[in-house]
Design a protein around this motif. Structure first.
Motif, PDB file in Angstrom:
ATOM      1  N   SER A  88       9.487   9.618   0.921  1.00 12.53           N
ATOM      2  CA  SER A  88       8.525   9.015  -0.003  1.00 12.53           C
ATOM      3  C   SER A  88       8.723   7.510  -0.026  1.00 12.53           C
ATOM      4  O   SER A  88       9.851   7.020   0.025  1.00 12.53           O
ATOM      5  N   ASN A 141       5.913   2.111  -2.461  1.00 13.68           N
ATOM      6  CA  ASN A 141       4.703   1.271  -2.385  1.00 13.68           C
ATOM      7  C   ASN A 141       4.421   0.902  -0.925  1.00 13.68           C
ATOM      8  O   ASN A 141       5.133   1.325  -0.003  1.00 13.68           O
ATOM      9  N   GLN A 161       1.187  11.425   0.513  1.00  9.34           N
ATOM     10  CA  GLN A 161       1.319  10.148  -0.197  1.00  9.34           C
ATOM     11  C   GLN A 161       0.060   9.289  -0.050  1.00  9.34           C
ATOM     12  O   GLN A 161      -0.231   8.447  -0.903  1.00  9.34           O
ATOM     13  N   SER A 210       1.263  -2.348  -4.178  1.00  9.03           N
ATOM     14  CA  SER A 210       0.570  -1.203  -4.757  1.00  9.03           C
ATOM     15  C   SER A 210       0.968   0.093  -4.066  1.00  9.03           C
ATOM     16  O   SER A 210       1.533   0.078  -2.963  1.00  9.03           O
ATOM     17  N   PRO A 211       0.668   1.232  -4.713  1.00 10.65           N
ATOM     18  CA  PRO A 211       0.955   2.527  -4.069  1.00 10.65           C
ATOM     19  C   PRO A 211       0.166   2.667  -2.774  1.00 10.65           C
ATOM     20  O   PRO A 211      -0.901   2.063  -2.605  1.00 10.65           O
TER      21      PRO A 211
END
Lengths: 263, 242
Positions: free
Chosen positions: B53, B56, B93, B149-150
């Motif tokens: 994961s 960002n 994701q 940002s993500p």
């Protein structure tokens, strides 16, 4: 809205003073630039302005800047490679002459934009087409589309067309169908949608070139800029009709049909 | 696992699946494409990647930049099959499930690099941040405004500044954007920077476009750019430096 405001006396570099050619061989893709800036009055300016050449394609994705040094000793850097651009089609150039010091550092003194280079193997007397074509992967199942998102309109041809893009364009039936439609789309864009006829002082401005072409089809200039939509639309129709007649598009199809009927 | 790339057939299959996902939003990702010999092939040279994961866009870009900075990897940005394989690997994701189990993928350009569509490259959710990170390799934190940002939500600043390659590639412009809009203490955008009003990223991009007519922006440093910004940017410009 007018495209060009010049509040600072920025000069326009003439196209003939910024000749650029792309070269492509086993060493890769690169460019040569022949810049003639002696007549623009930069001599008295101190410190000497800097000259930069920028290569770009598309509004977003590719851009590379080259430092050509000071205006009085202007020369190309050793590395003018453009390998990251891949293919030569669609690459445009800007030339900028910039204040290099003092309070006005960074101010543009002169510039030329959207310079179309000579492509590799293109002769110097080659007449550049009014619209370049590029293969495209982003138009779904459309066969072709005129794209205005760049500085110059581009004719996108679906890269998946059977036989390939070049073969598609060489087919007389396709050309007879596409060329008048492209002409109508471009003229509608600049006369009716953008209401922008380009810069008369820039004889390489694509809007100027298209209007000059259409006007030369025995039509004369288009109606004034404040003319109504119907009047402008009529002129566009007459321009496209004149083009189709001059190119003998219907005759092309008749000939093909006759040949197909002949045993 | 060993890094692979999707073949043309694999890219076509994945693209078709994204289209179906828009219609049937609870479909499972076609993970079989990652290893099936008909739809994928080994990437050369051999590179190990992990299923992990990323907090960002910055973290993802840094990871991929490190993985692809190996001898023998030339111009990875032009390998559509590579980026599509990575997209599928990290799909949860890039297009996370919502509370009701559905996904909302949006446009295909977010997941499949549209070769030949130069305007959309920065919209790819992995390639976009990778290119930005690499363009600012010497100081990638300077571009945090467009990398913080993500992965699945690039945000307004990216949308505005990625409209022009010369802005994204300009480290001084990126530093300005980061100074204006990124709060390094919170690790997030400053409050109010997501809007469209005075001083917003939209106005920043618009102001730069205006100045580009008069100035050679690439010749100006960060301080000169900040000094040029009109008063509408004061509320962000006057924020304490971070």
């Amino acid at each position: 809205m007018p495209r060009r405001f010049n509040y600072t006396g920025r000069q326009r570099i003439r196209r003939e003073d910024a000749a650029i050619r792309l070269q492509q061989d086993s060493a890769g893709l690169r460019f040569d630039a022949d810049l003639r800036l002696a007549s623009y009055g930069f001599d008295p300016i101190e410190p000497k302005p800097k000259v930069y050449v920028e290569a770009y394609r598309g509004a977003a994705a590719q851009w590379k800047r080259f430092d050509f040094g000071f205006v009085d000793t202007c020369r190309a850097p050793t590395d003018c490679a453009l390998n990251e651009f891949g293919a030569p089609e669609g690459i445009l150039f800007r030339v900028k002459v910039t204040e290099s010091g003092g309070d006005a550092e960074g101010r543009l003194l002169a510039a030329a934009d959207a310079i179309r280079p000579r492509l590799p193997n293109e002769q110097d007397d080659h007449v550049q087409p009014l619209i370049q074509h590029v293969p495209a992967d982003d138009i779904g199942d459309e066969l072709w589309r005129v794209d205005f998102s760049d500085e110059l309109p581009l004719l996108k041809i679906n890269s998946r067309v059977p036989g390939g893009v070049q073969q598609f364009l060489l087919d007389p039936t396709h050309r007879a169908s596409i060329t008048p439609a492209v002409m109508r789309i471009v003229l509608t864009r600049l006369l009716l949608i953008d209401r922008d006829r380009g810069d008369d002082e820039d004889d390489q401005d694509w809007r100027v070139l298209w209007l000059r072409f259409a006007s030369g089809l025995c039509l004369g200039a288009p109606p004034e800029a404040d003319a109504g939509e119907d009047e402008l639309g009529d002129w566009i129709n007459r321009a496209v009709e004149a083009f189709a007649a001059k190119a003998g598009l219907l005759r092309v199809l008749e000939t093909i049909a006759a040949n197909e009927e002949t045993p | 696992m060993k890094l692979r790339r999707l073949t043309d057939a694999g890219v076509a299959d994945f693209s078709a699946w994204v289209g179906r996902l828009n219609e049937t939003p609870k479909l499972d990702p076609p993970l079989r494409l990652l290893a099936d010999d008909a739809t994928s092939e080994p990437f050369r040279p051999e590179v190990e990647v992990e299923q992990q994961s990323f907090a960002n866009r910055y973290e993802a870009a840094r990871y991929l930049a490190q993985k692809l900075a190996v001898p023998g990897v030339l111009n990875p940005e032009s390998d559509v099959g590579l980026w599509t394989w990575l997209t599928l690997l990290y799909f949860d994701q890039l297009c996370p499930k919502r509370a009701d189990g559905t996904r909302k993928p949006g446009e295909l350009a977010r997941y499949v690099v549209a070769a030949g569509s130069f305007q959309r490259i920065y919209r790819h959710l992995l390639l976009g941040p990778f290119l930005i990170y690499r363009a600012h390799e010497s100081d990638p934190l300077a571009a945090m405004a467009v990398l913080q940002s993500p992965l699945h939500q690039p945000g307004e600043i990216v949308e505005q500044l990625a409209s022009r390659q010369e802005f994204i590639a300009n480290s001084d412009i990126m530093r300005c954007a980061t100074l204006l809009y990124f709060d390094a203490v919170r690790g997030a955008l400053r409050r109010g920077s997501g809007g469209k009003g005075p001083g917003s990223p939209r106005r920043f991009a618009s102001t730069l476009n205006q100045y580009d007519l008069t100035y050679d922006l690439a010749a100006l440093d960060q301080q000169a750019l900040m000094d040029m910004l009109p008063s509408e940017f004061d509320r962000f410009r006057s924020q304490p430096p971070v």
